[in-house]
Design an enzyme around this catalytic site. Structure first.
Site, PDB file in Angstrom:
ATOM      1  N   ASN A  50       0.847  -1.197   0.000  1.00 22.98           N
ATOM      2  CA  ASN A  50       0.000   0.000   0.000  1.00 22.98           C
ATOM      3  C   ASN A  50       0.877   1.240   0.000  1.00 22.98           C
ATOM      4  O   ASN A  50       2.059   1.201   0.368  1.00 22.98           O
ATOM      5  CB  ASN A  50      -0.930   0.001   1.208  1.00 22.98           C
ATOM      6  CG  ASN A  50      -0.188  -0.050   2.533  1.00 22.98           C
ATOM      7  OD1 ASN A  50       0.517  -1.031   2.814  1.00 22.98           O
ATOM      8  ND2 ASN A  50      -0.342   0.979   3.349  1.00 22.98           N
ATOM      9  N   HIS A  51       0.292   2.361  -0.420  1.00 24.09           N
ATOM     10  CA  HIS A  51       1.088   3.577  -0.639  1.00 24.09           C
ATOM     11  C   HIS A  51       0.357   4.780  -0.055  1.00 24.09           C
ATOM     12  O   HIS A  51      -0.671   5.197  -0.577  1.00 24.09           O
ATOM     13  CB  HIS A  51       1.312   3.770  -2.133  1.00 24.09           C
ATOM     14  CG  HIS A  51       2.380   4.752  -2.484  1.00 24.09           C
ATOM     15  ND1 HIS A  51       3.364   5.160  -1.604  1.00 24.09           N
ATOM     16  CD2 HIS A  51       2.624   5.419  -3.653  1.00 24.09           C
ATOM     17  CE1 HIS A  51       4.163   6.026  -2.216  1.00 24.09           C
ATOM     18  NE2 HIS A  51       3.734   6.195  -3.446  1.00 24.09           N
ATOM     19  N   ALA A  52       0.913   5.315   1.047  1.00 23.17           N
ATOM     20  CA  ALA A  52       0.258   6.440   1.716  1.00 23.17           C
ATOM     21  C   ALA A  52       1.154   7.656   1.853  1.00 23.17           C
ATOM     22  O   ALA A  52       0.672   8.740   2.171  1.00 23.17           O
ATOM     23  CB  ALA A  52      -0.222   6.009   3.115  1.00 23.17           C
TER      24      ALA A  52
END
Length: 237
Positions: free
Chosen positions: A80-82
């Site tokens: 995931n990419h935050a």
């Protein structure tokens, strides 16, 4: 105080990158004759990136499940990419993967040049031609035995919610019959929001490598299985 510290921290990164890049060029030159997959250079780059995490007194990083990420052999790693610092903390896996990253990062002096030395994979978002070139590049890397690391959301989340996953990573896994390794990255959005470079107060970041998933022959089922695995992990404290 955080603004002052942030300015000093990013300035430190800018200056020290000159030294680290010089080291990267030396490593590349020395290992090029015998390290075709550039594993040594990638591990050097991992140390370079991890250094900026561990010297930051506001960040505490914990990595669990590292043994699930392959040391040898091809795989597709998805996370995931935050936040911008997802890249720094994922380097701390110290595994010989190749990044798929947006083209703009490759244009950044020193850092982008090092990405090219490493044979990482550029992608222009929204360009069908670039997607085809990216998939071809990943095909070559996987065939040579190199894992690839992809953010299947395609962009950073703006509100912390996990976005839908795109098919590309999972098409690669099915085509090459290599495992997908889901990775849940916790806490980075709180450390550095999507917009702005002012660091937040003390944050615990956790990189959690989840059990690998057999590719099977159904891209959509594989995609949803990986997304469910990461989504479930992100709900845990």
């Amino acid at each position: 105080m955080l603004r002052i510290f942030s300015v000093a921290y990013w300035a430190f990164i800018g200056v020290s990158c000159v030294v680290f890049f010089a080291g990267a060029v030396l490593v590349w030159l020395v290992t090029l004759p015998f390290d075709r997959r550039r594993v040594v250079l990638h591990l050097y780059s991992s140390a370079w990136a991890s250094f900026y995490v561990y010297v930051n007194p506001l960040w505490r990083l914990r990595v669990t499940g590292r043994d699930r990420a392959p040391r040898h052999g091809a795989a597709v790693l998805v996370a995931n990419h935050a936040s911008l610092i997802d890249i720094l903390v994922l380097f701390a896996l110290f595994r010989p993967f190749k990044w798929v990253s947006k083209q703009e990062i490759f244009q950044v002096p020193l850092i982008g040049w090092n990405m090219r030395l490493n044979d990482y994979v550029p992608l222009v978002r929204g360009s069908a031609d670039s997607v085809r070139r990216m998939m071809d590049h990943c095909d070559r890397l996987l065939a040579a035995g190199s894992p690839v690391m992809i953010f299947p959301e395609g962009r950073r989340t703006s509100d912390g919610e996990l976005l839908p996953f795109k098919d590309g990573a999972f098409e690669l896994a099915v085509r090459h019959q290599v495992p997908v390794v889901p990775i849940a990255v916790h806490g980075t959005r709180r450390a550095l929001p999507r917009h702005g470079l002012v660091l937040r107060d003390h944050v615990d970041v956790h990189v959690e490598v989840l059990p690998p998933i057999d590719p099977g022959d159904d891209t959509q089922a594989l995609r949803e299985s990986a997304r469910t695995s990461i989504a479930s992990a992100l709900t845990r404290p």
